[in-house]
Design an enzyme around this catalytic site. Structure first.
Site, PDB file in Angstrom:
ATOM      1  NE  ARG A 247      20.935  49.349 -53.813  1.00 47.01           N
ATOM      2  CZ  ARG A 247      21.214  48.941 -52.563  1.00 47.01           C
ATOM      3  NH1 ARG A 247      21.991  49.674 -51.784  1.00 47.01           N
ATOM      4  NH2 ARG A 247      20.737  47.800 -52.116  1.00 47.01           N
TER       5      ARG A 247
ATOM      6  NE  ARG B 123      24.768  52.943 -48.637  1.00 50.43           N
ATOM      7  CZ  ARG B 123      24.237  51.774 -48.311  1.00 50.43           C
ATOM      8  NH1 ARG B 123      23.038  51.448 -48.733  1.00 50.43           N
ATOM      9  NH2 ARG B 123      24.902  50.909 -47.550  1.00 50.43           N
TER      10      ARG B 123
ATOM     11  CE  LYS C 248      21.744  51.048 -43.978  1.00 50.45           C
ATOM     12  NZ  LYS C 248      20.990  49.974 -44.631  1.00 50.45           N
TER      13      LYS C 248
ATOM     14  CE  LYS D  80      19.524  53.757 -46.088  1.00 51.16           C
ATOM     15  NZ  LYS D  80      18.439  52.762 -45.883  1.00 51.16           N
TER      16      LYS D  80
ATOM     17  CB  CYS E 122      12.936  43.990 -49.108  1.00 52.72           C
ATOM     18  SG  CYS E 122      12.858  42.450 -48.161  1.00 52.72           S
TER      19      CYS E 122
ATOM     20  CB  CYS F  89      18.445  39.556 -49.789  1.00 49.09           C
ATOM     21  SG  CYS F  89      19.074  40.502 -48.374  1.00 49.09           S
TER      22      CYS F  89
ATOM     23  CB  CYS G 193      16.164  40.226 -42.775  1.00 46.70           C
ATOM     24  SG  CYS G 193      16.943  41.773 -43.289  1.00 46.70           S
TER      25      CYS G 193
ATOM     26  CB  CYS H 167      15.401  47.083 -47.536  1.00 53.81           C
ATOM     27  SG  CYS H 167      17.109  46.710 -47.067  1.00 53.81           S
TER      28      CYS H 167
END
Length: 619
Positions: free
Chosen positions: A101, A170, A254, A256, A477, A483, A522, A526
């Site tokens: 990424r 991120r 994380k 953001k 996603c 994934c 899930c 995302c």
């Protein structure tokens, strides 16, 4: 703890509070040591020698995958190890491959970087490039042995993957539209880039491992940012540490960040840990920023202690102090975020547990003075910037719709070929959008027809009237097969879902209706389904939790309407809801606003008594 008494003649309340906070911070004890056992990942970070091991050692080993310990550290370098479940039969070894990424503050992708990614996708990847919901690109299908040359090529092409994943800040988001005549947009891009620099991990591990210690030639860091990173006095800096802001253990999870302008919610600002909103004066000069904090969408099914949450207004900060406030918020989460339970480690849980007032007070201790009151804002709207637009400098930009962000060639549809030809021929930068689309920027007006011809020749639609509005405002996603968290399909399922929903809307007499639809495989969220008007969240194979009631401008959280809907039940599930929407909506009311207004009890009551064929399509 006592504070000094200050006797200042004609002293303002703000000054008194500032002096108080300065004294309190200087004498405050360090945060209490957590008595519960830290999570396993905290130990891995501590033993990693600032993100070097075991990645550096295992990269040299002749194996097709990394260990689980290395995988956790590898994330900080911008890569996830995955297993292509389509290519693995039961009982066989996993089909190991890497997802890589990129980090692109504000979604900016220079032409040389895009062409490198296009080449890497063919040489080492699965022949596709995927735009993410955080304005970066992902490459899928890279083998372990090809990871180092891939990352090296990206860095040498003005790109980076450092911090695109892992327990750090991120990719910093910003509105993608390249309006050269809008100073507020220019401020948003500038500060998105600066904050990305400020919060970039400082360890030398990245360049040691992937470029043999050679730091690629890149733009010089802003001197203000360099100075702000080292500035201390209020507890934000970890002394004598290679990571002055993060420290040895980095962040609990994380983090953001986004920067935007009043009225533009193309970045889903309420879903971020930290959002800055540009505030200018009447002359268009930057004065400061409104600050939101505490958004986050990841959750776990059947774990009520995990939940999606929208960000809260925290206050306002002058432009001169913005880096100090960002550091203060990061330091608060760094020192008080939960490091024992990773499901409870995001900033949203700290603010939820403490309350906004306590959080603000703690931030002010690190900041060294009070946070100013929040400034009034105009209503936010969602923009996708598709189609042709004036940049404001005589040039144009073109927003190209990318279904679920997947840049590929398939049959007569050759988006990957078209974009490569355009970027190569006209040397155009790309701005990725938070909706997984691409803006081709700096287009000379005389090249407009040629660029449209290239796209049309490759089956890429540029006429917005020919793009179904349901598709235009949808996201999904990747989910299966790559994934590891996915329990069901998403990217591969949503096209058929949207076709079935469109047919159902036609059936009940709502032929031109559209709304924000998002799907994930899930509950991690995302594709931000919890902000959608209609959200599908994978709950089991071929089944989804359904969320309703978000709004078109993504400023209100949706709510879970049902825990499990099988894919075969889509029409019978949605038909009564759409019929009630048609019968009872207010003039120009959106689907999400309608669901939030009438409430789930009314929707369930109508659905339970609904008779197919009696009420559908009779109005």
């Amino acid at each position: 703890m006592g504070a000094k008494s200050y006797h200042v003649s004609a002293c303002s309340d703000d000054l008194i509070r500032t002096l108080y906070f300065t004294e309190m911070v200087q004498s405050a004890p360090p945060p209490a040591v957590e008595t519960r056992k830290p999570s396993k990942v905290e130990g891995l970070k501590e033993r990693s020698n600032f993100l070097r091991e075991p990645v550096a050692t295992e990269l040299l080993q002749d194996t097709n995958h990394f260990s689980e310990d290395a995988v956790q550290i590898l994330k900080f370098h911008g890569s996830y190890q995955q297993d292509n479940r389509d290519n693995r039969a039961k009982g066989q070894e996993k089909d190991y491959q890497m997802m890589l990424r990129t980090r692109n503050p504000g979604g900016f992708v220079p032409p040389e970087l895009y062409l490198t990614l296009d080449k890497l996708a063919d040489e080492y990847g699965n022949h596709t490039i995927r735009a993410t919901t955080r304005q970066g690109f992902q490459l899928h299908g890279i083998l372990k042995k090809n990871l180092k040359p891939s990352i090296a090529a990206i860095v040498q092409s003005m790109g980076s993957t450092l911090g695109a994943c892992g327990d750090v800040n991120r990719n910093v988001m910003a509105p993608p539209a390249p309006f050269k005549n809008r100073r507020d947009y220019q401020y948003a891009w500038e500060y998105a880039e600066n904050i990305a620099q400020l919060l970039t991990p400082q360890t030398g591990a990245y360049y040691e491992i992937w470029l043999d210690g050679e730091k690629a030639i890149s733009a010089e860091e802003n001197p203000e940012v360099v100075a702000a990173r080292q500035k201390n006095g209020t507890g934000t800096i970890v002394h004598d540490n290679p990571e002055p802001i993060y420290g040895t253990h980095y962040m609990p999870r994380k983090f953001k960040v986004s920067v935007t302008v009043p009225g533009d919610n193309s970045i889903d600002l309420y879903s971020q840990d930290l959002t800055l909103v540009v505030i200018t004066n009447k002359k268009g000069e930057l004065k400061g920023f409104n600050v939101f904090a505490g958004g986050g969408l990841g959750r776990t099914h059947n774990k009520e202690e995990t939940f999606a949450r929208t960000a809260d207004p925290i206050g306002y900060v002058q432009k001169e102090d913005v880096y100090d406030l960002v550091k203060a918020i990061v330091a608060t989460q760094r020192d008080y975020g939960d490091r024992t339970d990773r499901r409870h480690a995001r900033l949203k849980y700290l603010i939820h547990d403490w309350g906004v007032d306590k959080f603000r007070t703690k931030v002010e201790e690190y900041f060294g003075k009070p946070v100013e009151p929040f400034k009034k804002l105009i209503k936010f709207r969602y923009h996708d910037f598709l189609g042709w637009h004036e940049q404001g400098d005589g040039k144009l930009f073109l927003g190209v719709s990318i279904d679920n962000g997947r840049v590929k060639d398939e049959g007569d549809f050759k988006l990957k070929t078209a974009l490569r030809e355009i970027v190569e021929k006209y040397n155009l930068p790309i701005h990725l959008t938070p909706h997984q689309n691409a803006l081709l920027c700096n287009i000379a007006p005389e090249h407009k027809e040629e660029i449209e011809a290239i796209l049309n020749r490759n089956g890429v639609v540029t006429d917005l009237e020919k793009i179904d509005s349901l598709e235009r405002f949808s996201m999904a996603c990747p989910a299966l097969p790559t994934c590891g968290l996915a329990v069901t399909e998403s990217e591969r399922a949503i096209p058929s879902f949207l076709q079935r929903i469109r047919a159902l809307l036609d059936k009940v007499g709502l032929p031109n209706e559209h709304f924000v639809t998002r799907m994930t495989g899930c509950p991690n969220g995302c594709a931000r389904p919890y902000m959608a008007e209609l959200g599908f969240v994978g709950s089991a194979p071929l089944s989804y939790q359904v969320w309703l009631g978000g709004c078109p401008n993504q400023t209100r959280l949706a709510q879970p309407y049902t825990e499990k809907m099988h894919v075969d039940d889509l029409e019978t599930f949605l038909e009564p809801i759409f019929v009630l929407f048609k019968k009872s909506r207010k003039k120009k009311e959106s689907f999400g606003d309608f669901c939030a207004r009438v409430g789930f009890d009314a929707i369930r009551s109508f659905s339970e008594n609904y008779q197919p064929g009696v009420e559908a399509g009779n109005g």
